[in-house]
Write a protein that holds these residues in place. Sequence first.
Motif, PDB file in Angstrom:
ATOM      1  N   SER A   1      14.645  13.534 -15.369  1.00 49.07           N
ATOM      2  CA  SER A   1      13.569  14.469 -15.018  1.00 49.07           C
ATOM      3  C   SER A   1      12.285  13.720 -14.663  1.00 49.07           C
ATOM      4  O   SER A   1      11.855  12.839 -15.411  1.00 49.07           O
ATOM      5  CB  SER A   1      13.290  15.439 -16.167  1.00 49.07           C
ATOM      6  OG  SER A   1      14.414  16.259 -16.406  1.00 49.07           O
ATOM      7  N   ILE A   2      11.713  14.081 -13.531  1.00 48.52           N
ATOM      8  CA  ILE A   2      10.434  13.540 -13.077  1.00 48.52           C
ATOM      9  C   ILE A   2       9.463  14.711 -12.992  1.00 48.52           C
ATOM     10  O   ILE A   2       9.601  15.594 -12.140  1.00 48.52           O
ATOM     11  CB  ILE A   2      10.564  12.862 -11.696  1.00 48.52           C
ATOM     12  CG1 ILE A   2      11.610  11.755 -11.734  1.00 48.52           C
ATOM     13  CG2 ILE A   2       9.221  12.315 -11.237  1.00 48.52           C
ATOM     14  CD1 ILE A   2      11.281  10.623 -12.666  1.00 48.52           C
ATOM     15  N   ASP A   3       8.467  14.733 -13.872  1.00 52.05           N
ATOM     16  CA  ASP A   3       7.565  15.875 -13.981  1.00 52.05           C
ATOM     17  C   ASP A   3       6.174  15.506 -13.453  1.00 52.05           C
ATOM     18  O   ASP A   3       5.423  14.752 -14.081  1.00 52.05           O
ATOM     19  CB  ASP A   3       7.472  16.310 -15.448  1.00 52.05           C
ATOM     20  CG  ASP A   3       6.747  17.640 -15.611  1.00 52.05           C
ATOM     21  OD1 ASP A   3       6.043  18.047 -14.671  1.00 52.05           O
ATOM     22  OD2 ASP A   3       6.884  18.262 -16.678  1.00 52.05           O
ATOM     23  N   ASN A   4       5.849  16.057 -12.300  1.00 50.06           N
ATOM     24  CA  ASN A   4       4.558  15.780 -11.648  1.00 50.06           C
ATOM     25  C   ASN A   4       3.678  17.032 -11.623  1.00 50.06           C
ATOM     26  O   ASN A   4       2.811  17.174 -10.773  1.00 50.06           O
ATOM     27  CB  ASN A   4       4.810  15.276 -10.214  1.00 50.06           C
ATOM     28  CG  ASN A   4       3.584  14.624  -9.600  1.00 50.06           C
ATOM     29  OD1 ASN A   4       2.804  13.966 -10.282  1.00 50.06           O
ATOM     30  ND2 ASN A   4       3.413  14.789  -8.290  1.00 50.06           N
ATOM     31  N   THR A   5       3.924  17.949 -12.554  1.00 45.94           N
ATOM     32  CA  THR A   5       3.214  19.238 -12.524  1.00 45.94           C
ATOM     33  C   THR A   5       1.742  19.099 -12.863  1.00 45.94           C
ATOM     34  O   THR A   5       0.951  19.997 -12.551  1.00 45.94           O
ATOM     35  CB  THR A   5       3.874  20.233 -13.499  1.00 45.94           C
ATOM     36  OG1 THR A   5       3.955  19.639 -14.803  1.00 45.94           O
ATOM     37  CG2 THR A   5       5.275  20.592 -13.031  1.00 45.94           C
ATOM     38  N   ALA A   6       1.357  17.997 -13.497  1.00 44.07           N
ATOM     39  CA  ALA A   6      -0.051  17.824 -13.867  1.00 44.07           C
ATOM     40  C   ALA A   6      -0.881  17.209 -12.749  1.00 44.07           C
ATOM     41  O   ALA A   6      -2.088  17.010 -12.903  1.00 44.07           O
ATOM     42  CB  ALA A   6      -0.160  16.960 -15.120  1.00 44.07           C
ATOM     43  N   SER A   7      -0.246  16.904 -11.622  1.00 40.65           N
ATOM     44  CA  SER A   7      -0.950  16.247 -10.527  1.00 40.65           C
ATOM     45  C   SER A   7      -0.812  17.042  -9.233  1.00 40.65           C
ATOM     46  O   SER A   7       0.147  17.795  -9.055  1.00 40.65           O
ATOM     47  CB  SER A   7      -0.391  14.838 -10.310  1.00 40.65           C
ATOM     48  OG  SER A   7      -0.916  14.244  -9.142  1.00 40.65           O
ATOM     49  N   ARG A   8      -1.762  16.874  -8.347  1.00 42.34           N
ATOM     50  CA  ARG A   8      -1.686  17.497  -7.024  1.00 42.34           C
ATOM     51  C   ARG A   8      -1.173  16.512  -5.973  1.00 42.34           C
ATOM     52  O   ARG A   8      -0.960  16.889  -4.826  1.00 42.34           O
ATOM     53  CB  ARG A   8      -3.065  17.998  -6.598  1.00 42.34           C
ATOM     54  CG  ARG A   8      -3.614  19.122  -7.468  1.00 42.34           C
ATOM     55  CD  ARG A   8      -4.962  19.568  -6.934  1.00 42.34           C
ATOM     56  NE  ARG A   8      -5.514  20.665  -7.722  1.00 42.34           N
ATOM     57  CZ  ARG A   8      -6.681  21.257  -7.463  1.00 42.34           C
ATOM     58  NH1 ARG A   8      -7.414  20.841  -6.436  1.00 42.34           N
ATOM     59  NH2 ARG A   8      -7.117  22.228  -8.223  1.00 42.34           N
ATOM     60  N   LYS A   9      -1.008  15.261  -6.388  1.00 42.34           N
ATOM     61  CA  LYS A   9      -0.661  14.224  -5.433  1.00 42.34           C
ATOM     62  C   LYS A   9       0.843  14.055  -5.300  1.00 42.34           C
ATOM     63  O   LYS A   9       1.557  13.926  -6.291  1.00 42.34           O
ATOM     64  CB  LYS A   9      -1.285  12.892  -5.860  1.00 42.34           C
ATOM     65  CG  LYS A   9      -1.069  11.768  -4.857  1.00 42.34           C
ATOM     66  CD  LYS A   9      -1.771  10.495  -5.306  1.00 42.34           C
ATOM     67  CE  LYS A   9      -1.552   9.382  -4.280  1.00 42.34           C
ATOM     68  NZ  LYS A   9      -2.208   8.123  -4.707  1.00 42.34           N
ATOM     69  N   ARG A  10       1.312  14.029  -4.064  1.00 41.32           N
ATOM     70  CA  ARG A  10       2.724  13.746  -3.785  1.00 41.32           C
ATOM     71  C   ARG A  10       3.011  12.285  -4.058  1.00 41.32           C
ATOM     72  O   ARG A  10       2.183  11.413  -3.799  1.00 41.32           O
ATOM     73  CB  ARG A  10       3.024  14.055  -2.320  1.00 41.32           C
ATOM     74  CG  ARG A  10       4.490  13.880  -1.950  1.00 41.32           C
ATOM     75  CD  ARG A  10       4.699  13.983  -0.461  1.00 41.32           C
ATOM     76  NE  ARG A  10       4.102  12.843   0.242  1.00 41.32           N
ATOM     77  CZ  ARG A  10       4.306  12.589   1.526  1.00 41.32           C
ATOM     78  NH1 ARG A  10       5.041  13.399   2.244  1.00 41.32           N
ATOM     79  NH2 ARG A  10       3.729  11.541   2.091  1.00 41.32           N
TER      80      ARG A  10
ATOM     81  N   GLY B   1       3.085  17.372  -5.541  1.00 36.65           N
ATOM     82  CA  GLY B   1       2.153  17.727  -6.587  1.00 36.65           C
ATOM     83  C   GLY B   1       2.521  19.078  -7.171  1.00 36.65           C
ATOM     84  O   GLY B   1       2.861  20.009  -6.439  1.00 36.65           O
ATOM     85  N   GLY B   2       2.498  19.201  -8.502  1.00 42.74           N
ATOM     86  CA  GLY B   2       2.864  20.451  -9.154  1.00 42.74           C
ATOM     87  C   GLY B   2       4.356  20.695  -9.232  1.00 42.74           C
ATOM     88  O   GLY B   2       4.782  21.794  -9.569  1.00 42.74           O
ATOM     89  N   GLU B   3       5.158  19.664  -8.956  1.00 42.40           N
ATOM     90  CA  GLU B   3       6.612  19.840  -8.915  1.00 42.40           C
ATOM     91  C   GLU B   3       7.293  19.011 -10.003  1.00 42.40           C
ATOM     92  O   GLU B   3       6.828  17.937 -10.387  1.00 42.40           O
ATOM     93  CB  GLU B   3       7.154  19.417  -7.550  1.00 42.40           C
ATOM     94  CG  GLU B   3       8.660  19.568  -7.390  1.00 42.40           C
ATOM     95  CD  GLU B   3       9.149  19.097  -6.037  1.00 42.40           C
ATOM     96  OE1 GLU B   3       9.944  19.813  -5.419  1.00 42.40           O
ATOM     97  OE2 GLU B   3       8.726  18.004  -5.605  1.00 42.40           O
ATOM     98  N   LYS B   4       8.407  19.532 -10.495  1.00 43.15           N
ATOM     99  CA  LYS B   4       9.273  18.790 -11.399  1.00 43.15           C
ATOM    100  C   LYS B   4      10.635  18.658 -10.738  1.00 43.15           C
ATOM    101  O   LYS B   4      11.219  19.648 -10.298  1.00 43.15           O
ATOM    102  CB  LYS B   4       9.416  19.517 -12.742  1.00 43.15           C
ATOM    103  CG  LYS B   4      10.322  18.800 -13.742  1.00 43.15           C
ATOM    104  CD  LYS B   4      10.385  19.550 -15.058  1.00 43.15           C
ATOM    105  CE  LYS B   4      11.285  18.838 -16.061  1.00 43.15           C
ATOM    106  NZ  LYS B   4      11.363  19.562 -17.356  1.00 43.15           N
TER     107      LYS B   4
END
Length: 418
Positions: free
Chosen positions: A393-402, A319-322
């Motif tokens: 690119s995988i952008d998960n910065t909008a989520s807290r979930k892994r 979560g919060g990672e790109k």
Amino acid sequence: METSSPLSLPAQSPALPQESPKPSKKGFVASLMEAATLRSPSFREDSYFVSHLKTSEKKALQDFKNVLASASLSSESIWGVSLLSGDDRADVILLKFLRARDFRVSDALSMLQKCLQWRKDFKAEEIMEEDLGFKELEGVVAYMHGYDREGHPVCYNAYGVFKDREMYDRIFGDEEKLKKFLRWRVQVLERGINLLHFKPGGVNSIIQVTDLKDMPKRELRVASNQILSLFQDNYPELVARKVFINVPWYFSMLYSMFSPFLTQRTKSKFVIAREGNVAETLYKFIRPENVPVQYGGLSRPDDLQTGTPKPASEFTVKGGEKVNLEIDGIEGGATITWDIVVGGWDLDYSAEFIPSAQGSYTIAIERTRRVAPNEDPIHNSYTAKEAGKMVLSIDNTASRKRKVAAYRYFVRKPTAIN
């Protein structure tokens, strides 16, 4: 705070598969299931090497053989194996019946005799050649698809289609239709058993994955109970693990309905995955290239017809990672093809090609877009006009979930021109 994790990969050799992420701690629904445990990859089935048995178990096996001989069952066979052939395939089958009855020889004998009689009455040996007319259910309701990490064939079950009343009435409308459906369901199981080795050290059981999404539990009560009873009585120790996915909040009630029909040994094989945690759970037991696309994997229905699927590499996106997957060393004129999937998606994805030469412009292959939670894996290709690297690119910065993810790629070198 946004973080970015580049993973640089050589173009000519796929990255080695990474270790699958550990599943999250069991939640409220799973805690209601006293016997439901999430097995680790180190779980192993009981041994079928006679030398590994306890002294009491060896004696029970020999006593079982002696009783079978005296009960005039020496000529009987099951799943193509003669029960008293003297080889280790027969030992594997006899041990399954003994384990199902805790090595009580008399109980195992009774179970075996009833099973043999049921197979004759049901004409189970002929079932593989029958066309039962359930083409619309093939690959939807119950089907064999791929293998788990230990080589077990995997059987998927999904009964959500029966929430449609017309479909339900067409399949289960009367007793004769129900009997025909049960016969078809046995046919699917027999296909899976046909893939087993029945050898010590071999693959001697299957994995069952049951999708509970939209399952009309009340309507399917009779059919479900009959399937469970039939399988438990006549297919001992042939299921290594039962994985329930898309488990709804009312699963505890559903479990209470099924529980009387299950042995404690059967219950101990249960694995629970709530909605939103399906891919993470399945990846623990099944490699992503063998997990169907509808469950967060890379395997489409026709893929298995072309041979063993190309292995995929696994990774997690916190979560919060790109995460940037960088595939380096692509030659000019080479074509790169890639597949990528994220369990549950609901994040941003893009792909670009960055030339090596100074002054060249980055090329947007796939512009940034939000991928829906139930979307199929990305499949695309690009032919490079000059040397460079591909960045996914995988952008998960909008989520807290892994989230768990997997990808694979192929690079076809440019054809030499004479």
